[in-house]
Design an enzyme around this catalytic site. Structure first.
Site, mmCIF file in Angstrom:
data_model
loop_
_atom_site.group_PDB
_atom_site.id
_atom_site.type_symbol
_atom_site.label_atom_id
_atom_site.label_comp_id
_atom_site.label_asym_id
_atom_site.label_seq_id
_atom_site.Cartn_x
_atom_site.Cartn_y
_atom_site.Cartn_z
ATOM 1 N N CYS A 190 0.807 -1.225 0.000
ATOM 2 C CA CYS A 190 0.000 0.000 0.000
ATOM 3 C C CYS A 190 0.840 1.275 0.000
ATOM 4 C CB CYS A 190 -0.934 -0.001 1.220
ATOM 5 S SG CYS A 190 -2.113 -1.369 1.231
ATOM 6 N N HIS A 269 12.346 1.259 5.315
ATOM 7 C CA HIS A 269 12.097 -0.167 5.046
ATOM 8 C C HIS A 269 12.594 -0.978 6.243
ATOM 9 C CE1 HIS A 269 11.516 -3.916 3.034
ATOM 10 N NE2 HIS A 269 11.318 -3.363 1.843
ATOM 11 N N HIS A 355 -2.059 19.885 7.627
ATOM 12 C CA HIS A 355 -2.935 18.769 7.260
ATOM 13 C C HIS A 355 -2.181 17.448 7.288
ATOM 14 C CE1 HIS A 355 -5.662 21.916 5.905
ATOM 15 N NE2 HIS A 355 -4.683 22.391 5.148
ATOM 16 N N HIS A 359 -2.569 6.936 5.668
ATOM 17 C CA HIS A 359 -3.079 5.841 4.838
ATOM 18 C C HIS A 359 -4.290 5.186 5.489
ATOM 19 C CE1 HIS A 359 -3.528 2.166 2.667
ATOM 20 N NE2 HIS A 359 -2.947 1.406 3.571
ATOM 21 N N ASN A 392 -10.382 0.800 1.913
ATOM 22 C CA ASN A 392 -8.933 0.806 1.740
ATOM 23 C C ASN A 392 -8.649 0.592 0.250
ATOM 24 O OD1 ASN A 392 -6.191 0.309 1.607
ATOM 25 N ND2 ASN A 392 -6.141 -1.145 3.292
#
Length: 462
Positions: A190, A269, A355, A359, A392
């Site tokens: 995602c 990562h 703002h 996700h 989603n």
């Protein structure tokens, strides 16, 4: 930096002329040649050293037709009638759906409205083409852009990877140039939308005066899970149909029409850690059914990845006052043993951003980010409403959230927005944009037809 260097060159050149005025006057070289040399040096320095910014000209998000709506009651009935799951698996999905924060306006592709679902390669392609052809056509026609003017094309879709690639679908449909620099990213989860932006950012450093198109989608048709493993059933309840097209540029002329300028992009990562790596993984269950497993450790893993990410982002965006408070709390905790000072200071990111686009991976993810960053409830409004309206939509969710802010008239010139994306691997990617234009909230986007109904009240998780 550039202006100071140019001033320095001008000063040095002027000093040289003044100190050698007699020599120049007596020489056979005309003064105009010295002036021409200065102009040449000035031009080379200005255009050679000047770093072109990355501008977000515009973006569009897919709005599914009402015939694709999947109200919760219909979704549950469809599960029951399809006779795919046993009673325990059905009850589990219903329980998750009731707490997921997904509303009755979310949509599924045509193939999943059939009983039983008609999952074929052909229909998977049709879903992908329907979403991406629509958003690309909308984006290019809105700005009267000739498809052949696109220099760079990057598409991302994590689980659906057809041959020819998704980028090739776009090249074929819109007749893009044969020398276009095209890329198709898969398996990136995602957070792949931000990865695509990062790739384009690096490409634009090399390829000057270029226009780039980024496409973010997750095909829902081929990725439903039909087994009984609970960790793999969760994905059935939250993923929905959607996608986005984003137009980026480093052309100087686009600076005056662009909506946003990219300020920072930080990628994290955590794949070297086994718990993080296994927190979101596509696999087979005991019966051979393929699905995406979302482990119980997902929320703490996301929190850890977020902390690592903001440790790099914080110094770039936070005011010095917040950085000093954080540094002082570290000293108190690690060097001095001071009672009552065991917790590190959590910087106030509301001083750095107006703002937030978190996700919309799930209700628990949004809540965890708000808690970790100590944000106010209204800071997560765009994320919660996107999850409620569209579900989603994977890598495109942060763009639906930015759409929401624009449609609500909340985004004004000078505002900074932080997009936070999470994905398998495990990855956390952050993009910081600054609004550089006066945006009209009445311009049509994915929220225009229902923005007057939002925000809606979503009960807290019990």
């Amino acid at each position: 930096m550039i202006s100071k260097l140019l001033i320095l060159v001008t000063t040095v050149f002027t000093y040289f002329i003044l100190s050698n005025s007699t020599t120049i006057a007596e020489s056979s070289i005309p003064f105009t040649r010295f002036f021409a040399a200065y102009a040449l040096i000035f031009t080379i320095l200005y255009y050679g050293i000047r770093s072109n910014g990355v501008y977000l000209v515009d973006f569009t998000c897919y709005t599914p037709g009402d015939h694709l709506r999947t109200p919760i009651s219909n979704f549950v009935e469809h599960l029951e009638v399809s006779d795919i799951f046993n009673r325990e698996s059905l009850d589990f999905q219903v329980k998750v759906l009731e707490r997921a924060g997904v509303g009755d306006e979310t949509c599924m592709p045509t193939a999943l409205h059939e009983i039983p679902p008609n999952v074929t390669l052909k229909l998977s392609r049709e879903e992908t083409e329907e979403v991406l052809f629509t958003v690309v056509e909308d984006l290019l026609s809105r700005h009267k852009i000739n498809p052949k003017s696109i220099d760079i094309l990057v598409s991302n879709c994590s689980l659906f990877c057809p041959t020819p690639s998704i980028s090739s679908m776009i090249i074929n449909r819109f007749g893009l140039r044969s020398n276009i620099k095209s890329f198709s990213l898969s398996g990136m989860g995602c957070s792949a939308g931000m990865l695509s932006i990062s790739l384009v950012k690096d490409l634009l450093k090399v390829h000057k005066n270029s226009l780039a198109l980024v496409l973010s989608i997750e095909a829902v048709t081929p990725n439903g899970y039909r087994g009984c493993t609970k960790s793999m059933l969760i994905a059935n309840t939250i993923f929905r149909m959607g996608g986005a097209a984003i137009l980026l540029s480093n052309r100087h002329k686009d600076k005056h029409i662009a909506k946003y300028k990219l300020q920072h992009l930080i990628r994290t990562h955590m794949g070297s850690d086994d718990q993080s790596y296994l927190s979101v993984i596509q696999q087979q269950d005991e019966d051979g059914e393929v699905g995406v497993s979302l482990s119980r450790s997902l929320v703490p893993v996301a929190g850890k990845a977020l902390r690592t990410n903001i440790s790099q982002l914080g110094p770039l965006v936070l005011p010095y006052s917040e950085q000093l408070k954080y540094g002082w709390s570290v000293i108190l905790r690690k060097i001095w043993s001071v009672p009552g000072k065991k917790e590190l200071h959590v910087p106030n990111f509301r001083k750095a951003f107006e703002h937030f686009c978190i996700h919309a991976g799930g209700r628990a993810i949004i809540q965890a980010v708000e808690d970790n960053l100590r944000l106010h409830k209204e800071d997560g409004e765009a994320s919660r409403m996107t999850l409620h309206r569209f579900g989603n939509t994977s890598s495109s969710s942060v763009w639906y959230e930015l759409c929401y802010l624009e449609a609500k008239g909340k985004m004004t010139k000078g505002d900074r927005v932080w997009q936070i994306a999470f994905g398998s691997g495990f990855k956390t990617n952050s993009a910081v944009w600054k609004c550089i234009s006066d945006l009209n909230p009445d311009v049509r986007n994915a929220w225009s037809d229902r923005i007057h109904l939002y925000p809606v009240n979503i009960p807290s998780i019990l």
